[in-house]
Design a protein around this motif. Structure first.
Motif, PDB file in Angstrom:
ATOM      1  N   LYS A  27       0.886  -1.258   0.015  1.00 15.99           N
ATOM      2  CA  LYS A  27      -0.011  -0.120  -0.040  1.00 15.99           C
ATOM      3  C   LYS A  27       0.836   1.356  -0.068  1.00 15.99           C
ATOM      4  N   GLU A  28       1.896   1.223   0.904  1.00 18.20           N
ATOM      5  CA  GLU A  28       2.633   2.678   0.697  1.00 18.20           C
ATOM      6  C   GLU A  28       3.417   2.882  -0.584  1.00 18.20           C
ATOM      7  N   PHE A  65      -8.414   6.490  -1.693  1.00 18.95           N
ATOM      8  CA  PHE A  65      -9.426   6.286  -0.958  1.00 18.95           C
ATOM      9  C   PHE A  65      -9.492   4.756  -0.670  1.00 18.95           C
ATOM     10  N   LEU A  66      -9.284   3.790  -1.854  1.00 17.72           N
ATOM     11  CA  LEU A  66      -9.139   2.588  -1.569  1.00 17.72           C
ATOM     12  C   LEU A  66      -8.224   1.884  -0.472  1.00 17.72           C
ATOM     13  N   ILE A  67      -7.026   2.565  -0.602  1.00 15.79           N
ATOM     14  CA  ILE A  67      -5.864   2.174   0.254  1.00 15.79           C
ATOM     15  C   ILE A  67      -5.826   3.078   1.521  1.00 15.79           C
ATOM     16  N   LYS A  68      -6.872   3.835   1.585  1.00 12.97           N
ATOM     17  CA  LYS A  68      -7.145   4.814   3.063  1.00 12.97           C
ATOM     18  C   LYS A  68      -5.771   5.647   3.102  1.00 12.97           C
ATOM     19  N   HIS A  69      -5.456   5.941   2.055  1.00 12.45           N
ATOM     20  CA  HIS A  69      -4.337   7.140   2.156  1.00 12.45           C
ATOM     21  C   HIS A  69      -4.847   8.565   1.439  1.00 12.45           C
ATOM     22  N   ASP A  70      -6.184   8.865   1.302  1.00  6.59           N
ATOM     23  CA  ASP A  70      -6.567   9.884   0.546  1.00  6.59           C
ATOM     24  C   ASP A  70      -6.321  11.216   1.324  1.00  6.59           C
ATOM     25  N   CYS A 297      -4.035   0.700 -11.859  1.00  7.06           N
ATOM     26  CA  CYS A 297      -3.759   0.552 -10.206  1.00  7.06           C
ATOM     27  C   CYS A 297      -5.217   0.696  -9.521  1.00  7.06           C
ATOM     28  N   PHE A 298      -6.004   1.722  -9.774  1.00  8.60           N
ATOM     29  CA  PHE A 298      -7.285   1.943  -9.453  1.00  8.60           C
ATOM     30  C   PHE A 298      -8.193   0.857  -9.576  1.00  8.60           C
ATOM     31  N   PHE A 299      -8.263   0.206 -10.886  1.00  9.37           N
ATOM     32  CA  PHE A 299      -9.274  -0.938 -11.051  1.00  9.37           C
ATOM     33  C   PHE A 299      -8.786  -2.372 -10.675  1.00  9.37           C
ATOM     34  N   ALA A 300      -7.312  -2.306 -10.294  1.00  8.18           N
ATOM     35  CA  ALA A 300      -6.847  -3.490  -9.611  1.00  8.18           C
ATOM     36  C   ALA A 300      -7.214  -3.604  -8.213  1.00  8.18           C
ATOM     37  N   LEU A 301      -7.008  -2.350  -7.474  1.00 11.18           N
ATOM     38  CA  LEU A 301      -7.467  -2.500  -6.007  1.00 11.18           C
ATOM     39  C   LEU A 301      -9.187  -2.574  -5.871  1.00 11.18           C
ATOM     40  N   CYS A 302      -9.922  -2.028  -7.065  1.00  5.97           N
ATOM     41  CA  CYS A 302     -11.340  -2.333  -7.047  1.00  5.97           C
ATOM     42  C   CYS A 302     -11.542  -3.740  -6.909  1.00  5.97           C
ATOM     43  N   GLY A 303     -10.866  -4.252  -7.925  1.00  5.01           N
ATOM     44  CA  GLY A 303     -11.201  -5.801  -7.926  1.00  5.01           C
ATOM     45  C   GLY A 303     -10.980  -6.659  -6.612  1.00  5.01           C
ATOM     46  N   LEU A 304      -9.849  -6.162  -6.089  1.00  4.91           N
ATOM     47  CA  LEU A 304      -9.651  -7.026  -4.868  1.00  4.91           C
ATOM     48  C   LEU A 304     -10.457  -6.555  -3.741  1.00  4.91           C
ATOM     49  N   SER A 305     -10.973  -5.239  -3.593  1.00  2.00           N
ATOM     50  CA  SER A 305     -12.090  -4.970  -2.514  1.00  2.00           C
ATOM     51  C   SER A 305     -13.121  -5.579  -2.919  1.00  2.00           C
ATOM     52  N   MET A 306     -13.782  -5.651  -4.163  1.00  2.00           N
ATOM     53  CA  MET A 306     -15.073  -6.099  -4.391  1.00  2.00           C
ATOM     54  C   MET A 306     -15.091  -7.773  -4.275  1.00  2.00           C
ATOM     55  N   GLY A 308     -14.013  -9.176  -1.812  1.00  2.00           N
ATOM     56  CA  GLY A 308     -13.817  -9.352  -0.549  1.00  2.00           C
ATOM     57  C   GLY A 308     -12.642  -9.399   0.340  1.00  2.00           C
ATOM     58  N   TYR A 309     -11.519  -9.186  -0.342  1.00  2.00           N
ATOM     59  CA  TYR A 309     -10.045  -8.934   0.001  1.00  2.00           C
ATOM     60  C   TYR A 309      -9.791  -7.658   0.912  1.00  2.00           C
ATOM     61  N   HIS A 310     -10.936  -6.846   1.057  1.00  4.89           N
ATOM     62  CA  HIS A 310     -10.533  -5.532   1.849  1.00  4.89           C
ATOM     63  C   HIS A 310      -9.930  -5.743   3.103  1.00  4.89           C
ATOM     64  N   ASP A 311     -10.279  -6.655   3.825  1.00  5.09           N
ATOM     65  CA  ASP A 311      -9.920  -6.895   5.356  1.00  5.09           C
ATOM     66  C   ASP A 311      -8.464  -7.475   5.069  1.00  5.09           C
ATOM     67  N   GLU A 312      -8.177  -8.437   4.423  1.00  6.33           N
ATOM     68  CA  GLU A 312      -6.817  -9.104   4.249  1.00  6.33           C
ATOM     69  C   GLU A 312      -5.834  -8.112   3.668  1.00  6.33           C
ATOM     70  N   CYS A 313      -6.497  -7.035   2.872  1.00  7.19           N
ATOM     71  CA  CYS A 313      -5.381  -6.343   2.171  1.00  7.19           C
ATOM     72  C   CYS A 313      -5.544  -4.879   2.675  1.00  7.19           C
ATOM     73  N   GLY A 314      -6.246  -4.545   3.534  1.00  9.28           N
ATOM     74  CA  GLY A 314      -6.591  -3.120   4.254  1.00  9.28           C
ATOM     75  C   GLY A 314      -7.273  -2.361   3.268  1.00  9.28           C
ATOM     76  N   LEU A 315      -7.775  -2.755   2.549  1.00  9.75           N
ATOM     77  CA  LEU A 315      -8.667  -1.903   1.506  1.00  9.75           C
ATOM     78  C   LEU A 315     -10.216  -1.432   1.984  1.00  9.75           C
ATOM     79  N   ALA A 316     -10.512  -0.389   1.511  1.00 13.06           N
ATOM     80  CA  ALA A 316     -11.785  -0.027   1.592  1.00 13.06           C
ATOM     81  C   ALA A 316     -12.825  -0.268   0.846  1.00 13.06           C
ATOM     82  N   ASP A 317     -13.897  -0.254   0.831  1.00 12.36           N
ATOM     83  CA  ASP A 317     -15.098  -0.657   0.065  1.00 12.36           C
ATOM     84  C   ASP A 317     -15.233   0.225  -1.002  1.00 12.36           C
ATOM     85  N   ILE A 318     -15.767  -0.250  -2.014  1.00 10.07           N
ATOM     86  CA  ILE A 318     -16.055   0.275  -3.324  1.00 10.07           C
ATOM     87  C   ILE A 318     -17.435  -0.125  -3.742  1.00 10.07           C
TER      88      ILE A 318
END
Length: 347
Positions: A27-28, A65-70, A297-306, A308-318
């Motif tokens: 994420k960093e 926003f997805l990686i909570k660094h907005d 970058c954005f769409f890859a993170l979206c896919g992981l979040s949708m 259900g990997y938001h908790d494991e990867c520390g991602l926000a919902d979309i």
């Protein structure tokens, strides 16, 4: 279409597989990748993509926003830029001094909502968008007359975010979108055009916002979308094409909207997305080993979040319908059909 059971996997099995080898997201690195995008003003790439500046800001800000660094983004500077891109007709261009276009008008509205700002000249924006609807229900992208189902989605989404769907003929908009569905269940850019996952997101999203998803064959569409998964785990946009990480958004969001997300192997897709990650400099590319960009970058993170990997990867919902964080939508009085169902406990 094949029976749904062919594609499904038990929730317990999916949870076990995800827990055993969840993707590792740096994420960093991704945050720094996004922040660095506005520092390379002396590069050819920066200026050759000037016409995409508005969309690029939306992709970058949403990724943060997805990686909570907005909170690291210069939101004041972003809002100033967006305001400078609004033209006298109410629409927004892709950059300062560029003609108004439906694509960038939606991005501008989304950015301002993400930055918790009032929408300037709201009535003029509504007028710009609504005046582009044609007698058959379709929308032009701008005054030059290009027709594309992308513009139907942009118009409907934009007006919905502004709470002004009353400004267009919604039934005609629905009829045009429905006329773009093909025998295989997919949708194209227009009537009779080849089915494409990107257009399916646009048409399914428009129908969702207009409460008309019940007017299509959900399982046939779900089958076409599920068939987009390649042996490498990635998704393509149409038959016989290579995988591209951007379809982790276009295809997965569409499956989520019709509640058929379990028709693809989420573990294999997550592995493909992880393989497209640049662990040294941040960002994601379209395919493993290629150069990263903010779009993928954005769409890859979206896919992981949708998936259900938001908790494991520390991602926000979309939200799959509006491509925005649910908390931002709720704050502005917007609730998609999926958000409503989740609030009701999935009933």
């Amino acid at each position: 279409p094949p029976p749904r059971l062919i594609f499904t996997m038990s929730e317990a099995t999916q949870a076990k597989e995800k827990a055993s080898s969840s993707p590792v997201i740096v994420k960093e690195k991704h945050a720094q990748f996004v922040l660095n995008l506005d520092k390379a003003h002396d590069t050819f790439e920066y200026w050759v993509t000037e016409h995409l500046r508005m969309s690029g800001i939306y992709w970058g800000l949403s990724a943060m926003f997805l990686i909570k660094h907005d909170d690291k983004m210069d939101k004041e500077g972003i809002v100033k830029f967006v305001h400078e891109c609004q033209n006298d007709d109410g629409g927004f261009g892709g950059s300062v001094g560029h003609d108004s276009h439906m694509l960038y008008t939606l991005s501008a509205v989304q950015i301002l909502l993400l930055c918790e700002q009032e929408i300037p000249n709201k009535d003029k924006i509504v007028s710009f968008v609504s005046n582009l609807q044609q007698p058959n229900g379709c929308f032009w992208g701008d005054k030059w007359g290009e027709v594309d189902t992308r513009f139907s989605y942009c118009a409907v989404s934009c007006l919905s975010l502004l709470h002004r769907l009353d400004a267009i003929d919604t039934e005609k908009a629905i009829q045009f979108v429905l006329s773009c569905q093909n025998w295989d269940g997919g949708f194209g850019v227009g009537p009779g055009q080849e089915s494409h996952a990107g257009m399916i997101f646009c048409t399914t999203g428009a129908l969702s916002i207009l409460n008309a998803l019940d007017r299509i064959d959900i399982d046939r569409l779900g089958w076409w979308l599920a068939e987009r998964q390649n042996p490498d785990g990635g998704l393509n946009g149409r038959p016989e094409k290579l995988s591209d990480v951007c379809y982790s958004w276009w295809t997965v969001s569409s499956l989520a909207m019709i509640e058929r997300l379990d028709w693809v192997d989420s573990k294999k897709l997550a592995d493909y997305i992880e393989a497209c990650q640049d662990v040294e400099d941040g960002g994601f590319s379209d395919k493993p080993g290629n150069m990263a960009d903010v779009f993928h970058c954005f769409f890859a993170l979206c896919g992981l979040s949708m998936m259900g990997y938001h908790d494991e990867c520390g991602l926000a919902d979309i939200d799959p319908v509006y491509a925005m964080p649910p908390q931002v939508l709720r704050k502005n009085g917007i609730v998609s059909h999926l958000m409503k169902k989740k609030e009701e406990g999935g009933k």
